[in-house]
Design a protein around this motif. Structure first.
Motif, PDB file in Angstrom:
ATOM      1  N   GLY A  74       0.781  -1.245   0.031  1.00  0.00           N
ATOM      2  CA  GLY A  74      -0.119   0.065   0.021  1.00  0.00           C
ATOM      3  C   GLY A  74       0.810   1.343   0.058  1.00  0.00           C
ATOM      4  N   ALA A  75       2.018   1.235  -0.269  1.00  0.00           N
ATOM      5  CA  ALA A  75       2.915   2.307  -0.413  1.00  0.00           C
ATOM      6  C   ALA A  75       2.553   3.229  -1.472  1.00  0.00           C
ATOM      7  CB  ALA A  75       4.475   1.976  -0.422  1.00  0.00           C
ATOM      8  N   THR A  79       1.775   8.602   2.045  1.00  0.00           N
ATOM      9  CA  THR A  79       2.062   7.510   2.966  1.00  0.00           C
ATOM     10  C   THR A  79       3.810   7.735   3.132  1.00  0.00           C
ATOM     11  OG1 THR A  79       2.818   5.786   1.537  1.00  0.00           O
ATOM     12  CG2 THR A  79       0.617   5.803   2.015  1.00  0.00           C
ATOM     13  N   ALA A 100       5.757   7.302  -2.034  1.00  0.00           N
ATOM     14  CA  ALA A 100       5.815   7.278  -0.859  1.00  0.00           C
ATOM     15  C   ALA A 100       6.997   8.330  -0.160  1.00  0.00           C
ATOM     16  CB  ALA A 100       5.731   6.197  -0.078  1.00  0.00           C
ATOM     17  N   ARG A 132       0.161   8.222   7.840  1.00  0.00           N
ATOM     18  CA  ARG A 132       0.063   6.904   7.453  1.00  0.00           C
ATOM     19  C   ARG A 132       1.196   6.150   7.086  1.00  0.00           C
ATOM     20  NH1 ARG A 132      -2.703   5.046   1.900  1.00  0.00           N
ATOM     21  NH2 ARG A 132      -2.493   2.823   2.073  1.00  0.00           N
ATOM     22  N   ALA A 134       2.922   3.136   5.434  1.00  0.00           N
ATOM     23  CA  ALA A 134       2.770   1.965   4.639  1.00  0.00           C
ATOM     24  C   ALA A 134       3.360   0.574   4.997  1.00  0.00           C
ATOM     25  CB  ALA A 134       2.885   2.398   3.252  1.00  0.00           C
TER      26      ALA A 134
END
Length: 380
Positions: A74-75, A79, A100, A132, A134
Motif C-alpha cells: 500500500g505504499a 504515505t 511514498a 499513514r 505503509a
C-alpha cells in the motif's frame, strides 16, 4: 605487492563454475530462452523453500522486488515508509518509486542494523501526527539478520507491516528462522556480488498468495489474460529470464558450500584482528550470519589509525575494499528527509571498511590480503 601472476583481489566476485555452465547449457537447449520457463518456476519454488515461504516471484532485480513489495503493502502518495539510514540506496529509491516518503532511522552500532528503540520512537511519533505508515523495511546488513522478533513486536503495536530487505542475507538465519522468512514479505537479491548470483536478478517471497500474484501480474506489464494486449494497470518489465533462473538454480545448490568458504575467511580476519585494540568485526557475535561481507569498524583514537589508512594500504597492494554504506540522510538525493538519528551510522561510515570476502577468493589471494594487513599492523 601482488605477484604478477595474481590478479587484483576483489571484494566479492561471482563464484561460478562447471555446474552453472551445465545448467545454462541445458536451459539453452530446452528452447526456453526468454522471457520465462520451467527454470523460473523451479527457481521460485526452491528459493521459497529455502526462505521458509509459501510463494515467490522471480524478478529482474532486488530493487524491482522492493518496488513491487511496497506497492503490495500500500505504499504510495500520502504515505511514509520507514527504512534504515544505513543501507544501499535501492532500499530508499524503491520507496520514492511508489510516491511514498522515506523516513530514515539510525543504526545500532554492533551490527549496523536498524536501531529498534529508535524505530519504536519514530513509529509512535508518526502515529501521533496522524501519518499513514505503509511499511517498515528493515535491512539485513552485510548478511546478518536484523532483530526481527523485536521489529515484529514494534510493527504489530503500530499496526504497520514489515517488508524484510534480505537482499544481502540469503542463507543467513536468526533464532533458527531463515533470512527471508520475516515480515509480510521479503526481498532477495541475486546481483553479481551477492552470495549467489543470476548476473542480475531478485526475488519477492511471502506467505501471502494474493500479494505475490499481484506482483507477478505487475511484473509482466500488467497484461490481462486475454489473446490481445489489454492493460488496466500500469505494469513493469520486471520478470527474470529462464536462462538467468537456470544460473540461479545451480548457484543455490552450492549456497551452503559458498557460505562455508566465506565463514572461513571471516574467521581468519577475526583471528587477525583479535589482538588489535580498537578494531572489531560488525555482528561478530552472530552465528547465523551468511558472512556475505566481513566488515570492520575502527576506533582511531584507540587503534592509532583510520579505516581509510588501511584501505589505501590494501589498494596499493592490489586489494579492493569498500567503505560502509554512506547513510541515506547524508546523501544529496535525500537532503532534508525526516530522520531519527543517534550518530551511529555516521560513525560506522567514517570508521568502517568491508574487506574481500568472496567465496571465489583463492587461498593465494586470501593469504596475500592477510599478509598485507599484518604488514600494515606492523607484524610483518
Amino acid at each position: 605487492m601482488l605477484h604478477p601472476a595474481v590478479d587484483r583481489v576483489l571484494l566479492s566476485p561471482p563464484d561460478v563454475g562447471p555446474l552453472e555452465e551445465s545448467y545454462l547449457i541445458q536451459a539453452l537447449r530446452s528452447g526456453w530462452v526468454a522471457p520465462t520457463g520451467p527454470d523460473v518456476t523451479a527457481f521460485e519454488r526452491e528459493v521459497a523453500k529455502r526462505t521458509g515461504r509459501a510463494h515467490a516471484v522471480a524478478l529482474s532485480s532486488g530493487t524491482a522486488a522492493l518496488h513491487l513489495g511496497l506497492l503490495g503493502l500500500g505504499a504510495g502518495p500520502g504515505t511514509v515508509v520507514v527504512v534504515p539510514t544505513l543501507t544501499f540506496v535501492a532500499t530508499a529509491n524503491a520507496v520514492v518509486y511508489t510516491g511514498a516518503e522515506p523516513v530514515f532511522v539510525d543504526a545500532e552500532p554492533a551490527s549496523g542494523n536498524i536501531d529498534t528503540g529508535l524505530l519504536d520512537r519514530t513509529l509512535r511519533e508518526l502515529r501521533r501526527e496522524g501519518r499513514r505508515v505503509a511499511a517498515v523495511v528493515p535491512v539485513d546488513l552485510f548478511g546478518s539478520c536484523a532483530d526481527h522478533p523485536t521489529i515484529a513486536r514494534v510493527c504489530a503495536e503500530a499496526g504497520v507491516p514489515a517488508l524484510e530487505d534480505a537482499a544481502e542475507a540469503l542463507g543467513a538465519s536468526r533464532d533458527g528462522r531463515p533470512a527471508g522468512s520475516f515480515g509480510r514479505a521479503a526481498v532477495i537479491s541475486f546481483n553479481g556480488n551477492k552470495i549467489i548470483t543470476t548476473s542480475g536478478g531478485g526475488m519477492l517471497v511471502s506467505d501471502d498468495a494474493e500479494l505475490i500474484e499481484r506482483s507477478r501480474y505487475l511484473s509482466t506489464q500488467a497484461r490481462q489474460p486475454v489473446p490481445h494486449y489489454q492493460h488496466h494497470d500500469v505494469g513493469y518489465n520486471y520478470r527474470l529470464s529462464n536462462l538467468l533462473a537456470a544460473l540461479g538454480r545451480a548457484q543455490l545448490r552450492r549456497l551452503d558450500t559458498m557460505i562455508g568458504r566465506r565463514r572461513r575467511i571471516r574467521e581468519a580476519y577475526a583471528k587477525l584482528f583479535a589482538s588489535s585494540p580498537g578494531v572489531r568485526l560488525l555482528a561478530d557475535d552472530d552465528p547465523g550470519s551468511n558472512c556475505w561481507l566481513t566488515t570492520i569498524a575502527v576506533d582511531p583514537t584507540v587503534a592509532g589509525w583510520r579505516a581509510a589508512d588501511l584501505a589505501a594500504h590494501l589498494d596499493r597492494a592490489g586489494v579492493e575494499t569498500r567503505p560502509i554504506w554512506k547513510p541515506m540522510h547524508l546523501q544529496p538525493l535525500f537532503a532534508g528527509a525526516r530522520s531519527t538519528l543517534s550518530g551511529a551510522a555516521e560513525r560506522l561510515f567514517a570508521d568502517g571498511l568491508a574487506l574481500p570476502s568472496g567465496s571465489a577468493t583463492t587461498e593465494e589471494h586470501a593469504s596475500h590480503v592477510l599478509h598485507t594487513i599484518e604488514l600494515f599492523l606492523g607484524r610483518g
